[in-house]
Scaffold this active site. Structure first.
Site, PDB file in Angstrom:
ATOM      1  N   TYR A 110      41.756  37.878  36.532  1.00  0.00           N
ATOM      2  CA  TYR A 110      41.001  38.015  37.792  1.00  0.00           C
ATOM      3  C   TYR A 110      39.689  37.255  37.682  1.00  0.00           C
ATOM      4  CZ  TYR A 110      37.961  40.117  41.294  1.00  0.00           C
ATOM      5  OH  TYR A 110      37.073  40.305  42.314  1.00  0.00           O
TER       6      TYR A 110
HETATM    7  O1  LIG Z   1      32.403  43.774  40.090  1.00  0.00           O
HETATM    8  C1  LIG Z   1      33.454  43.193  40.266  1.00  0.00           C
HETATM    9  O2  LIG Z   1      33.524  42.003  40.438  1.00  0.00           O
HETATM   10  C2  LIG Z   1      34.725  43.955  40.226  1.00  0.00           C
HETATM   11  O3  LIG Z   1      34.439  45.322  40.555  1.00  0.00           O
HETATM   12  C3  LIG Z   1      35.552  46.170  40.499  1.00  0.00           C
HETATM   13  O4  LIG Z   1      36.041  46.194  39.168  1.00  0.00           O
HETATM   14  P1  LIG Z   1      35.565  47.318  38.187  1.00  0.00           P
HETATM   15  O5  LIG Z   1      34.115  47.234  37.917  1.00  0.00           O
HETATM   16  O6  LIG Z   1      36.488  47.247  37.019  1.00  0.00           O
HETATM   17  O7  LIG Z   1      35.778  48.628  39.063  1.00  0.00           O
HETATM   18  P2  LIG Z   1      36.764  49.861  38.878  1.00  0.00           P
HETATM   19  O8  LIG Z   1      38.159  49.413  38.809  1.00  0.00           O
HETATM   20  O9  LIG Z   1      36.417  50.832  39.935  1.00  0.00           O
HETATM   21  O10 LIG Z   1      36.342  50.450  37.464  1.00  0.00           O
HETATM   22  C4  LIG Z   1      35.033  50.955  37.257  1.00  0.00           C
HETATM   23  C5  LIG Z   1      34.912  51.518  35.870  1.00  0.00           C
HETATM   24  O11 LIG Z   1      35.794  52.637  35.742  1.00  0.00           O
HETATM   25  C6  LIG Z   1      36.579  52.471  34.588  1.00  0.00           C
HETATM   26  N1  LIG Z   1      37.894  53.093  34.833  1.00  0.00           N
HETATM   27  C7  LIG Z   1      38.731  52.579  35.741  1.00  0.00           C
HETATM   28  C8  LIG Z   1      39.932  53.159  35.996  1.00  0.00           C
HETATM   29  C9  LIG Z   1      40.301  54.305  35.281  1.00  0.00           C
HETATM   30  O12 LIG Z   1      41.369  54.894  35.463  1.00  0.00           O
HETATM   31  N2  LIG Z   1      39.417  54.793  34.359  1.00  0.00           N
HETATM   32  C10 LIG Z   1      38.228  54.211  34.119  1.00  0.00           C
HETATM   33  O13 LIG Z   1      37.455  54.692  33.277  1.00  0.00           O
HETATM   34  C11 LIG Z   1      36.667  50.991  34.354  1.00  0.00           C
HETATM   35  O14 LIG Z   1      36.932  50.736  33.004  1.00  0.00           O
HETATM   36  C12 LIG Z   1      35.299  50.541  34.789  1.00  0.00           C
HETATM   37  O15 LIG Z   1      34.420  50.657  33.726  1.00  0.00           O
HETATM   38  C13 LIG Z   1      36.616  45.700  41.447  1.00  0.00           C
HETATM   39  O16 LIG Z   1      37.757  46.538  41.315  1.00  0.00           O
HETATM   40  C14 LIG Z   1      37.001  44.275  41.192  1.00  0.00           C
HETATM   41  O17 LIG Z   1      37.907  43.863  42.185  1.00  0.00           O
HETATM   42  C15 LIG Z   1      35.798  43.394  41.170  1.00  0.00           C
HETATM   43  O18 LIG Z   1      35.315  43.206  42.464  1.00  0.00           O
END
Ligand SMILES: O=C(O)[C@H]1O[C@H](OP(=O)(O)OP(=O)(O)OC[C@H]2O[C@@H](n3ccc(=O)[nH]c3=O)[C@H](O)[C@@H]2O)[C@H](O)[C@@H](O)[C@H]1O
Length: 431
Positions: free
Chosen positions: A242
């Site tokens: 991504y």
């Molecule tokens: O800033 C971005 O550019 C991206 O932001 C977002 O990604 P992320 O920051 O990864 O958000 P998100 O999935 O909510 O996980 C948040 C936290 O929860 C943790 N996480 C997640 C899932 C889970 O089951 N458990 C968990 O601990 C996980 O490890 C993480 O630490 C958008 O989805 C992406 O499309 C993109 O726009």
């Protein structure tokens, strides 16, 4: 003398007299076998086939003119009406991904201040399409028309630019999600690379060219450890496909700026959340599971360090998007050539105060008044990064961007929306 056809083919059935029937019949068979009669029959069959085909094409064009499918007159009228500007110095914006989370919010904000807005969305099923349809209905109620189509469809994009002189394109259509890239890598290439190039080609060919503001991602910082993340920091160590496609998008848009004079603004969004959000994101799926009494998995970083995100509230991001459109300047190209320098900008749109994931869960528990069943797991090698933290001084200076909602307040608003949208009783769960 009577012609053959007059002789043997009655103009009206039933005109034959009994006494002449057998002699006429004999003559008929004789004459049918003759060359000229054969020729007439052939002509008759050709005429019949031709009228069948013209009837078919009449029916096709009738459907085209009356229906709502793209290209029909009704469709064109909806596009034109939606693109109408209702304020002095207003802009006309094509919003891709308009039925998405950020796209729907930005579309409404623009329409509310009197700008013309036309949306486009392919309503794919990466997450529940009924939520996208609900957002679409919301936009329709504000007189925003969403074209159902894919940004890879060059003909449709060309048609849109043919009908409307868009001053700006707000490009938010993308395959989102960091971890899903391991399941379906091709969908990222299809939307974030191929789709982006198709859209840029359409913008390049448009006359006048629109200015483009588009969604990059905080994930481009990848394994960068220097905090807070500044736009000039290295972005050549992506941790997920991504992130790699978003980084590629930044390079691709640069070439279109350089060669064709397109004005480009790339926005690195930092974990945007809020009402009408994306069900695949952690805060959203955690809320669903907590309310349903199901466990949630909370990932933990190396050495048992909590993961942290610079969670950014949707209204703040919308202000950053609108500020970018308002300051984008004009594209300078025409006829496929650059005619002068055009802006190329990249901004972080974050909140500047990272919060750990367990703290985010604690806030949800408070708003929902339900304890989460937490499973803590070491972060698998799935493309996640341990933390994000935005330096937003550039956006503050150039766009007047100033985030105003902290995670506690933003999650309260999200939970309120969630409970109402999914039909929970508010009194029981939220203060
Ligand atoms: O800033 C971005 O550019 C991206 O932001 C977002 O990604 P992320 O920051 O990864 O958000 P998100 O999935 O909510 O996980 C948040 C936290 O929860 C943790 N996480 C997640 C899932 C889970 O089951 N458990 C968990 O601990 C996980 O490890 C993480 O630490 C958008 O989805 C992406 O499309 C993109 O726009």
């Amino acid at each position: 003398m009577r012609g053959l056809e007059e002789e043997f083919i009655p103009s009206t059935p039933g005109k034959f007299k009994d006494k002449t029937y057998y002699s006429v019949n004999r003559q008929f068979h004789r004459c049918f076998a003759s060359t000229s009669t054969m020729f007439l029959w052939a002509l008759f069959l050709i005429a019949l086939t031709a009228s069948y085909w013209s009837f078919q094409s009449f029916m096709d064009s009738g459907t085209r003119y009356l229906s709502s499918t793209w290209g029909s007159l009704h469709w064109e009228k909806q596009v034109r009406d939606s693109a109408q500007i209702h304020r002095v110095n207003g802009i006309s914006v094509l919003v891709t991904g308009a039925a998405g989370f950020v796209g729907s919010h930005v579309s409404i904000a623009l329409k509310k201040r009197g700008d013309g807005v036309v949306g486009i969305d392919n309503f794919n099923n990466y997450y529940d399409p009924s939520l996208k349809k609900a957002r679409k209905n919301l936009l329709n109620s504000q007189n925003i028309f969403i074209v159902e189509g894919d940004i890879n469809d060059m003909r449709m994009l060309a048609k849109l630019f043919d009908i409307v002189t868009f001053t700006h394109v707000m490009h938010l259509a993308a395959q989102a999600g960091v971890r899903y890239a391991m399941e379906n890598p091709q969908s990222y290439v299809h939307s974030n690379i191929a789709g982006l190039v198709t859209l840029l080609e359409a913008c390049k060919n448009a006359n006048p060219q629109p200015a483009i503001v588009w969604a990059s991602s905080s994930s481009v910082y990848g394994l960068n450890e220097k905090v807070p993340f500044s736009e000039s920091d290295r972005t050549d160590q992506p941790a997920s496909l991504y992130a790699a496609t978003k980084k590629a998008g930044e390079e691709i848009t640069h070439t279109y700026n350089h060669i064709y004079g397109l004005s480009i603004t790339g926005l690195r969004f930092f974990t945007v959340y809020g009402p009408w959000g994306r069900p695949d994101m952690a805060y959203f799926s955690f809320t669903r599971n907590i309310l349903q009494g199901k466990p949630i998995t909370v990932y933990r970083g190396k050495n048992r360090v909590d993961l942290a995100r610079d969670f950014t509230y949707i209204d703040d991001v919308v202000k950053g998007c609108v500020g970018s459109l308002d300051t984008a300047g004009k594209s300078t190209g025409s006829g496929g050539k650059r005619r002068g320098p055009a802006l190329y900008r990249i901004f972080n749109l974050g909140n500047t105060s990272p919060v750990t994931v367990p703290m985010m869960v604690g806030m949800l528990e408070k708003h929902l008044k339900v304890k989460a069943k937490k499973h803590v797991l070491d972060m698998p090698g799935n493309g996640d990064v341990p933390f994000t933290h935005a330096n937003i001084s550039s956006a503050r200076k150039e766009l007047g961007y100033k985030p105003a909602t902290d995670l506690q307040a933003g999650l309260r608003k999200f939970v309120r929306w969630y409970l109402s949208y999914y039909g929970y009783s508010q009194e029981k769960s939220v203060k």
